[in-house]
Write an enzyme that holds these catalytic residues in place. Sequence first.
Site, PDB file in Angstrom:
ATOM      1  NE  ARG A 180      40.581  63.469  39.387  1.00 45.52           N
ATOM      2  CZ  ARG A 180      40.625  63.322  40.698  1.00 45.52           C
ATOM      3  NH1 ARG A 180      40.082  62.259  41.263  1.00 45.52           N
ATOM      4  NH2 ARG A 180      41.193  64.220  41.469  1.00 45.52           N
ATOM      5  CG  ASP A 238      37.724  73.026  43.346  1.00 47.20           C
ATOM      6  OD1 ASP A 238      37.918  74.211  43.631  1.00 47.20           O
ATOM      7  OD2 ASP A 238      38.624  72.257  42.976  1.00 47.20           O
ATOM      8  CG  ASP A 270      42.345  65.594  37.854  1.00 44.53           C
ATOM      9  OD1 ASP A 270      43.038  64.669  37.377  1.00 44.53           O
ATOM     10  OD2 ASP A 270      42.365  65.881  39.062  1.00 44.53           O
ATOM     11  CB  SER A 284      45.343  71.764  45.937  1.00 40.10           C
ATOM     12  OG  SER A 284      44.556  70.986  45.064  1.00 40.10           O
TER      13      SER A 284
END
Length: 411
Positions: free
Chosen positions: A98, A18, A127, A179
């Site tokens: 996060r 990403d 997220d 992922s």
Amino acid sequence: MKKENIKKVVLAYSGGLDTSIIIPWLKENYNNCEVVAVSGDVGQGTELDGLEEKAKATGASKLYVLDLKKDFVENYIFPTLKFGAKYEDYLLGTSFARPCIAKALADIAIKEGADAICHGCTGKGNDQVRFELTLKALCPDMAIIAPWREWDIKSRDEEIDYAEAHHIPLKINRETNYSKDKNLWHLSHEGLDLESPANEPQYNHPGFLELGVSPEQAPDTPTYVTIHFEKGVPTAVDGKEMGAVELVEYLNKLGGENGIGLLDIVENRLVGMKSRGVYETPGGAILYKAINVLETITLDKESAHLKEQLAQKYADIVYNGQWFTPLREALDAFANSLAKTVTGDVKLKLYKGNMINAGVTSPFTLYDEQTASFGEDEDYNQADAAGFINLFGLSIKERAKLSKSWPKIED
């Protein structure tokens, strides 16, 4: 903020698929803005190797690599552990990473005088919420850019197409494109064959598990480990004092070798959909088991039961990205108060994915062997139980007696 007013963007950068394509995309779509990449090291290990060269090669002006491991463990993992908080059995490995990373992003963005902060979270995931709620709490006037909510790319295959067209090197290919999210606490796996709950995870397939082995491949002899806690915080293993990071790393190795901490669940995402994931959390699973055992002898019944109820709320707060809120701080105060007596040693037997209680001691124990004994004791008069039961059951008895004269109740 209008696109033309954004001159400098701070990007949460991992070097994965990403964020690798986001740097050139930002420069193409935001007037060739300056991109400052920031990588928060929360224990990704070799995933951070070569990041600076890669970030600059794809258009970043600079890269910050911030060592957040100690902060991550002491200020995010251990408070959650102290509460015993789980979200649908998930030990929240990505969830509390996060806000830790997002806080660092906010600090750098303010330092750099940035106009916006960008993240690579998808519009389907949790997220995006965790990052953005943290940013709203810490830098409320900062613009936020989320490419997955803007660009025309719809899949990871299309992301790879974009990367190849822009000559961006990747460490993955289309066939092994799970992922994954890795940090000091866990490793998550999503995508490919795991998207169907009907498929069994390929635990024994070479390269699937990274933090340990499957229970079938674990040793045939058990491993014993003793963990010492001080006020709800683990401080030593087998008599050796360790710092927070070292302790988690050591238990990850020990648990991984014994097939501990594998979890395969279909969870309820914050955005409303269900998702299937496989998690490796070997050290975390050991610590959760150990502190739970210790609390059986150090917490009174009412405190333990209320804490268990509030742990679900705490888990929801962490999972939903609401770390920087007054409620989380208030709940921490509750847990810290109860943890004043959660000190002692827990011995566990690790065997092929199992964690078996092998003994617990505490200077603050509430367990009295004499009172609990089936033999004679001086503290408990068994005849007293009759009066207790009469009063405790009075409402049940009265209802049964009086209901005999009630009118008939229709279903």
